[in-house]
Design a protein around this motif. Structure first.
Motif, PDB file in Angstrom:
ATOM      1  N   PHE A   1      -4.050 -51.613 -15.912  1.00 42.01           N
ATOM      2  CA  PHE A   1      -2.722 -52.153 -15.702  1.00 42.01           C
ATOM      3  C   PHE A   1      -2.033 -51.282 -14.657  1.00 42.01           C
ATOM      4  N   ASP A   2      -1.648 -51.878 -13.547  1.00 47.25           N
ATOM      5  CA  ASP A   2      -0.864 -51.181 -12.532  1.00 47.25           C
ATOM      6  C   ASP A   2       0.570 -51.659 -12.670  1.00 47.25           C
ATOM      7  N   LEU A   3       1.440 -50.736 -13.006  1.00 47.95           N
ATOM      8  CA  LEU A   3       2.835 -51.076 -13.270  1.00 47.95           C
ATOM      9  C   LEU A   3       3.734 -50.489 -12.187  1.00 47.95           C
ATOM     10  N   ASN A   4       4.578 -51.320 -11.634  1.00 44.30           N
ATOM     11  CA  ASN A   4       5.628 -50.823 -10.748  1.00 44.30           C
ATOM     12  C   ASN A   4       6.792 -50.442 -11.648  1.00 44.30           C
ATOM     13  N   VAL A   5       6.997 -49.166 -11.806  1.00 48.21           N
ATOM     14  CA  VAL A   5       8.007 -48.665 -12.732  1.00 48.21           C
ATOM     15  C   VAL A   5       8.929 -47.705 -12.004  1.00 48.21           C
ATOM     16  N   ASP A   6       9.983 -47.349 -12.652  1.00 50.17           N
ATOM     17  CA  ASP A   6      10.872 -46.309 -12.149  1.00 50.17           C
ATOM     18  C   ASP A   6      11.152 -45.377 -13.321  1.00 50.17           C
ATOM     19  N   ILE A   7      10.366 -44.313 -13.399  1.00 50.62           N
ATOM     20  CA  ILE A   7      10.542 -43.331 -14.468  1.00 50.62           C
ATOM     21  C   ILE A   7      11.175 -42.095 -13.842  1.00 50.62           C
ATOM     22  N   PRO A   8      12.466 -41.874 -14.067  1.00 51.51           N
ATOM     23  CA  PRO A   8      13.161 -40.739 -13.462  1.00 51.51           C
ATOM     24  C   PRO A   8      12.593 -39.398 -13.945  1.00 51.51           C
ATOM     25  N   PRO A   9      12.914 -38.320 -13.236  1.00 50.15           N
ATOM     26  CA  PRO A   9      12.500 -36.991 -13.689  1.00 50.15           C
ATOM     27  C   PRO A   9      13.053 -36.696 -15.085  1.00 50.15           C
ATOM     28  N   CYS A  10      12.333 -35.888 -15.827  1.00 51.85           N
ATOM     29  CA  CYS A  10      12.740 -35.450 -17.164  1.00 51.85           C
ATOM     30  C   CYS A  10      12.991 -36.639 -18.094  1.00 51.85           C
ATOM     31  N   THR A  11      12.092 -37.599 -18.080  1.00 47.01           N
ATOM     32  CA  THR A  11      12.243 -38.808 -18.886  1.00 47.01           C
ATOM     33  C   THR A  11      10.993 -39.035 -19.720  1.00 47.01           C
ATOM     34  N   LEU A  12      11.215 -39.569 -20.911  1.00 48.92           N
ATOM     35  CA  LEU A  12      10.135 -39.964 -21.813  1.00 48.92           C
ATOM     36  C   LEU A  12      10.252 -41.475 -21.994  1.00 48.92           C
ATOM     37  N   MET A  13       9.197 -42.226 -21.635  1.00 48.54           N
ATOM     38  CA  MET A  13       9.244 -43.678 -21.696  1.00 48.54           C
ATOM     39  C   MET A  13       8.069 -44.203 -22.504  1.00 48.54           C
ATOM     40  N   THR A  14       8.277 -45.294 -23.253  1.00 43.13           N
ATOM     41  CA  THR A  14       7.234 -45.883 -24.079  1.00 43.13           C
ATOM     42  C   THR A  14       6.950 -47.307 -23.613  1.00 43.13           C
ATOM     43  N   PHE A  15       5.656 -47.638 -23.476  1.00 41.97           N
ATOM     44  CA  PHE A  15       5.218 -48.970 -23.077  1.00 41.97           C
ATOM     45  C   PHE A  15       4.408 -49.581 -24.207  1.00 41.97           C
ATOM     46  N   ASP A  16       4.605 -50.876 -24.463  1.00 46.41           N
ATOM     47  CA  ASP A  16       3.848 -51.611 -25.470  1.00 46.41           C
ATOM     48  C   ASP A  16       2.672 -52.295 -24.777  1.00 46.41           C
ATOM     49  N   ILE A  17       1.466 -51.780 -24.996  1.00 39.04           N
ATOM     50  CA  ILE A  17       0.269 -52.305 -24.341  1.00 39.04           C
ATOM     51  C   ILE A  17       0.013 -53.750 -24.758  1.00 39.04           C
ATOM     52  N   ASN A  18       0.246 -54.077 -26.028  1.00 32.61           N
ATOM     53  CA  ASN A  18      -0.002 -55.442 -26.492  1.00 32.61           C
ATOM     54  C   ASN A  18       0.824 -56.455 -25.699  1.00 32.61           C
ATOM     55  N   ASN A  19       2.066 -56.132 -25.386  1.00 27.22           N
ATOM     56  CA  ASN A  19       2.894 -57.035 -24.579  1.00 27.22           C
ATOM     57  C   ASN A  19       2.350 -57.174 -23.166  1.00 27.22           C
ATOM     58  N   MET A  20       1.812 -56.085 -22.616  1.00 25.12           N
ATOM     59  CA  MET A  20       1.229 -56.166 -21.279  1.00 25.12           C
ATOM     60  C   MET A  20       0.005 -57.064 -21.294  1.00 25.12           C
ATOM     61  N   ILE A  21      -0.807 -56.987 -22.350  1.00 25.65           N
ATOM     62  CA  ILE A  21      -1.995 -57.830 -22.445  1.00 25.65           C
ATOM     63  C   ILE A  21      -1.577 -59.286 -22.598  1.00 25.65           C
ATOM     64  N   GLY A  22      -0.588 -59.535 -23.447  1.00 27.40           N
ATOM     65  CA  GLY A  22      -0.102 -60.897 -23.615  1.00 27.40           C
ATOM     66  C   GLY A  22       0.384 -61.482 -22.296  1.00 27.40           C
ATOM     67  N   ALA A  23       1.124 -60.697 -21.533  1.00 28.22           N
ATOM     68  CA  ALA A  23       1.612 -61.147 -20.231  1.00 28.22           C
ATOM     69  C   ALA A  23       0.450 -61.393 -19.273  1.00 28.22           C
ATOM     70  N   MET A  24      -0.571 -60.500 -19.333  1.00 24.49           N
ATOM     71  CA  MET A  24      -1.724 -60.660 -18.459  1.00 24.49           C
ATOM     72  C   MET A  24      -2.478 -61.938 -18.818  1.00 24.49           C
ATOM     73  N   LEU A  25      -2.661 -62.214 -20.103  1.00 22.73           N
ATOM     74  CA  LEU A  25      -3.383 -63.402 -20.536  1.00 22.73           C
ATOM     75  C   LEU A  25      -2.612 -64.670 -20.167  1.00 22.73           C
ATOM     76  N   GLU A  26      -1.288 -64.610 -20.219  1.00 21.35           N
ATOM     77  CA  GLU A  26      -0.488 -65.775 -19.861  1.00 21.35           C
ATOM     78  C   GLU A  26      -0.572 -66.067 -18.376  1.00 21.35           C
ATOM     79  N   THR A  27      -0.564 -65.037 -17.552  1.00 20.55           N
ATOM     80  CA  THR A  27      -0.601 -65.254 -16.112  1.00 20.55           C
ATOM     81  C   THR A  27      -2.005 -65.566 -15.615  1.00 20.55           C
ATOM     82  N   CYS A  28      -3.029 -65.018 -16.254  1.00 18.63           N
ATOM     83  CA  CYS A  28      -4.400 -65.221 -15.792  1.00 18.63           C
ATOM     84  C   CYS A  28      -5.065 -66.419 -16.461  1.00 18.63           C
ATOM     85  N   GLY A  29      -4.593 -66.839 -17.629  1.00 21.33           N
ATOM     86  CA  GLY A  29      -5.298 -67.852 -18.395  1.00 21.33           C
ATOM     87  C   GLY A  29      -4.806 -69.211 -18.100  1.00 21.33           C
TER      88      GLY A  29
END
Length: 113
Positions: free
Chosen positions: A85-113
């Motif tokens: 998964f290549d994500l265009n993100v903006d994670i500022p310095p000194c930041t902790l960010m959480t991504f939900d992989i299942n949502n990324m897969i769902g989005a990938m399956l919707e766009t590719c399927g």
């Protein structure tokens, strides 16, 4: 004589390009070494349990692009092998960010399927 000078100049140009590439790589690695990522998964361990990736940016510059590699052993069912998964993100310095992989897969399956 002109041919020898031309070849010498080509060699100098190649060496300078290689030095510039190595310097850029060192620059990128210096900041990349200040980024940490890990998987968070709650029990029970099955395909319906959400999988999160937490990314911490301790570098003095923002993260603009993030690549995540996931294997089918831990995520929703798909043909075996890793998924990237290549994500265009903006994670500022000194930041902790959480991504939900299942949502990324769902989005990938919707766009590719």
């Amino acid at each position: 004589m002109a041919v020898v000078t031309y070849r010498d100049q080509q060699e100098i140009n190649r060496a300078q390009l290689e030095m510039t590439r190595l310097e850029r790589q060192r620059y990128d690695q210096r900041f990349a070494s200040r980024v940490a990522a890990w998987q968070i998964r709650e029990k029970p361990w099955d395909s319906k349990t959400p999988v999160h990736v937490r990314v911490q940016n301790r570098a003095p510059v923002p993260i603009k692009r993030l690549s995540v590699e996931a294997t089918s052993d831990f995520l929703l069912s798909w043909p075996s092998g890793p998924r990237f998964f290549d994500l265009n993100v903006d994670i500022p310095p000194c930041t902790l960010m959480t991504f939900d992989i299942n949502n990324m897969i769902g989005a990938m399956l919707e766009t590719c399927g």
